[in-house]
Design a protein around this motif. Structure first.
Motif, short mmCIF file in Angstrom:
data_model
loop_
_atom_site.label_atom_id
_atom_site.label_comp_id
_atom_site.label_asym_id
_atom_site.label_seq_id
_atom_site.Cartn_x
_atom_site.Cartn_y
_atom_site.Cartn_z
N HIS A 18 12.36 -1.53 -8.39
CA HIS A 18 11.14 -1.17 -7.67
C HIS A 18 10.26 -2.41 -7.48
CE1 HIS A 18 10.01 -0.11 -11.94
NE2 HIS A 18 8.98 -0.85 -11.61
N VAL A 19 9.30 -2.29 -6.60
CA VAL A 19 8.44 -3.42 -6.26
C VAL A 19 7.67 -3.87 -7.48
CG1 VAL A 19 6.48 -4.14 -4.84
CG2 VAL A 19 8.32 -2.79 -3.82
N ARG A 20 7.71 -5.17 -7.72
CA ARG A 20 7.01 -5.75 -8.88
C ARG A 20 5.52 -5.90 -8.56
NH1 ARG A 20 6.70 -11.09 -7.59
NH2 ARG A 20 7.96 -11.60 -5.79
N GLY A 21 4.71 -5.91 -9.59
CA GLY A 21 3.25 -5.93 -9.44
C GLY A 21 2.70 -7.01 -8.53
N PRO A 22 3.12 -8.27 -8.68
CA PRO A 22 2.55 -9.31 -7.81
C PRO A 22 2.79 -9.08 -6.32
CG PRO A 22 3.62 -10.32 -9.70
CD PRO A 22 3.96 -8.85 -9.73
N THR A 59 -7.86 -5.42 -9.13
CA THR A 59 -7.28 -4.39 -9.99
C THR A 59 -6.25 -3.61 -9.18
OG1 THR A 59 -9.37 -4.17 -11.17
CG2 THR A 59 -7.78 -2.38 -11.44
N ILE A 60 -5.09 -3.38 -9.78
CA ILE A 60 -4.06 -2.55 -9.15
C ILE A 60 -3.90 -1.29 -9.98
CG2 ILE A 60 -1.66 -2.36 -8.41
CD1 ILE A 60 -1.45 -5.39 -8.64
N ARG A 61 -3.96 -0.15 -9.33
CA ARG A 61 -3.59 1.13 -9.96
C ARG A 61 -2.26 1.56 -9.36
NH1 ARG A 61 -7.63 5.49 -8.87
NH2 ARG A 61 -5.77 6.60 -9.42
N HIS A 62 -1.21 1.54 -10.18
CA HIS A 62 0.11 1.96 -9.71
C HIS A 62 0.19 3.48 -9.80
CE1 HIS A 62 1.71 -2.11 -9.55
NE2 HIS A 62 0.96 -2.34 -10.61
N LEU A 63 0.60 4.11 -8.71
CA LEU A 63 0.60 5.57 -8.64
C LEU A 63 1.99 6.16 -8.48
CD1 LEU A 63 -2.44 5.79 -6.21
CD2 LEU A 63 -2.46 6.07 -8.71
N GLN A 90 -8.07 -0.95 -1.13
CA GLN A 90 -6.91 -0.77 -0.26
C GLN A 90 -5.98 0.26 -0.87
OE1 GLN A 90 -6.52 -5.21 -0.31
NE2 GLN A 90 -5.86 -4.83 1.81
N TRP A 91 -5.49 1.16 -0.01
CA TRP A 91 -4.55 2.19 -0.44
C TRP A 91 -3.22 1.89 0.19
CZ3 TRP A 91 -9.50 3.02 1.21
CH2 TRP A 91 -10.40 3.50 0.25
N LEU A 92 -2.18 1.92 -0.62
CA LEU A 92 -0.83 1.65 -0.16
C LEU A 92 -0.03 2.94 -0.23
CD1 LEU A 92 -2.07 -1.02 -1.52
CD2 LEU A 92 0.25 -1.87 -1.37
N HIS A 93 0.61 3.30 0.87
CA HIS A 93 1.39 4.54 0.97
C HIS A 93 2.80 4.23 1.46
CE1 HIS A 93 -2.70 6.20 1.14
NE2 HIS A 93 -2.15 7.31 0.66
N ARG A 94 3.77 4.98 0.94
CA ARG A 94 5.13 4.92 1.48
C ARG A 94 5.15 5.63 2.82
NH1 ARG A 94 7.73 6.90 -3.93
NH2 ARG A 94 7.51 8.88 -2.85
N ARG A 95 6.25 5.47 3.56
CA ARG A 95 6.36 6.12 4.87
C ARG A 95 6.37 7.64 4.77
NH1 ARG A 95 11.67 3.40 6.80
NH2 ARG A 95 12.10 2.79 4.68
N ASP A 96 6.71 8.19 3.57
CA ASP A 96 6.66 9.66 3.39
C ASP A 96 5.25 10.15 3.05
OD1 ASP A 96 6.37 8.87 0.74
OD2 ASP A 96 8.22 9.82 0.03
N GLY A 97 4.29 9.23 3.05
CA GLY A 97 2.90 9.59 2.82
C GLY A 97 2.45 9.54 1.37
N VAL A 98 3.37 9.31 0.44
CA VAL A 98 3.03 9.27 -0.98
C VAL A 98 2.24 7.98 -1.28
CG1 VAL A 98 3.98 9.07 -3.32
CG2 VAL A 98 4.96 10.70 -1.70
N SER A 104 -8.06 -2.82 -5.64
CA SER A 104 -9.50 -3.00 -5.46
C SER A 104 -9.83 -4.46 -5.78
CB SER A 104 -10.26 -2.06 -6.39
OG SER A 104 -11.65 -2.27 -6.28
N SER A 105 -10.52 -5.12 -4.85
CA SER A 105 -10.83 -6.54 -5.02
C SER A 105 -12.32 -6.80 -4.80
CB SER A 105 -10.04 -7.38 -4.02
OG SER A 105 -8.66 -7.18 -4.17
N VAL A 106 -12.88 -7.63 -5.66
CA VAL A 106 -14.22 -8.16 -5.45
C VAL A 106 -14.02 -9.53 -4.79
CG1 VAL A 106 -16.35 -8.98 -6.52
CG2 VAL A 106 -15.19 -6.95 -7.41
N CYS A 107 -14.65 -9.72 -3.64
CA CYS A 107 -14.42 -10.91 -2.84
C CYS A 107 -15.74 -11.64 -2.56
CB CYS A 107 -13.79 -10.53 -1.50
SG CYS A 107 -12.28 -9.58 -1.67
N GLY A 108 -15.60 -12.90 -2.26
CA GLY A 108 -16.72 -13.70 -1.82
C GLY A 108 -16.27 -14.63 -0.72
#
Length: 138
Positions: A18-22, A59-63, A90-98, A104-108
């Motif tokens: 499966h896809v690694r965190g980085p 921060t990444i929340r893996h779902l 940012q929300w990341l979804h598979r093509r099946d909608g899951v 979430s990033s704090v940016c400057g």
């Protein structure tokens, strides 16, 4: 903002398949750059103005799992305040909608000469963007 769809590459996978965190961070960052360019503020504009975006916290929340041959769609929401930073969720979804992750990033926006954050990043983006609505600045 407009969703961005990317294909999972084989070198994004870990030994479990499966896809690694980085890789999630790369997807999120790539989507932010594509959105900035679509808004009219690509790397050349930023460089000419002597500034560059910086991530101060992420921060990444893996779902759910994202695997080989999947495509991931990234949707971004920009939150602007009064200070020197903003937040991008940012929300990341598979093509099946899951939903597979939330990033979430704090940016400057860094002044590359002074090496300090620009005091009003929303104002900068609003002034230079041809499509500020893509950055949540309509």
């Amino acid at each position: 903002m407009e969703p961005i769809t990317l294909s999972v590459r084989l070198d994004d996978l870990d030994s479990n398949g499966h896809v690694r965190g980085p890789a999630y961070l790369v997807y999120a960052d790539h989507a932010r750059w594509l959105t900035a360019a679509a808004a009219g503020v690509g790397p050349a504009v930023l460089s000419a103005r002597g500034v560059g975006p910086v991530n101060l916290e992420t921060t990444i929340r893996h779902l759910a799992e994202l695997r080989a041959d999947d495509q991931v769609t990234i949707t971004s929401a920009y939150e602007w305040g009064e200070g020197k930073t903003s937040r991008v969720v940012q929300w990341l979804h598979r093509r099946d909608g899951v939903a597979v992750a939330e990033v979430s990033s704090v940016c400057g926006l860094l002044d590359l000469t002074e090496r300090r954050l620009v005091p009003d990043p929303a104002g900068f983006w609003r002034e230079h963007a041809t499509r500020p609505e893509l950055l949540g600045l309509a």
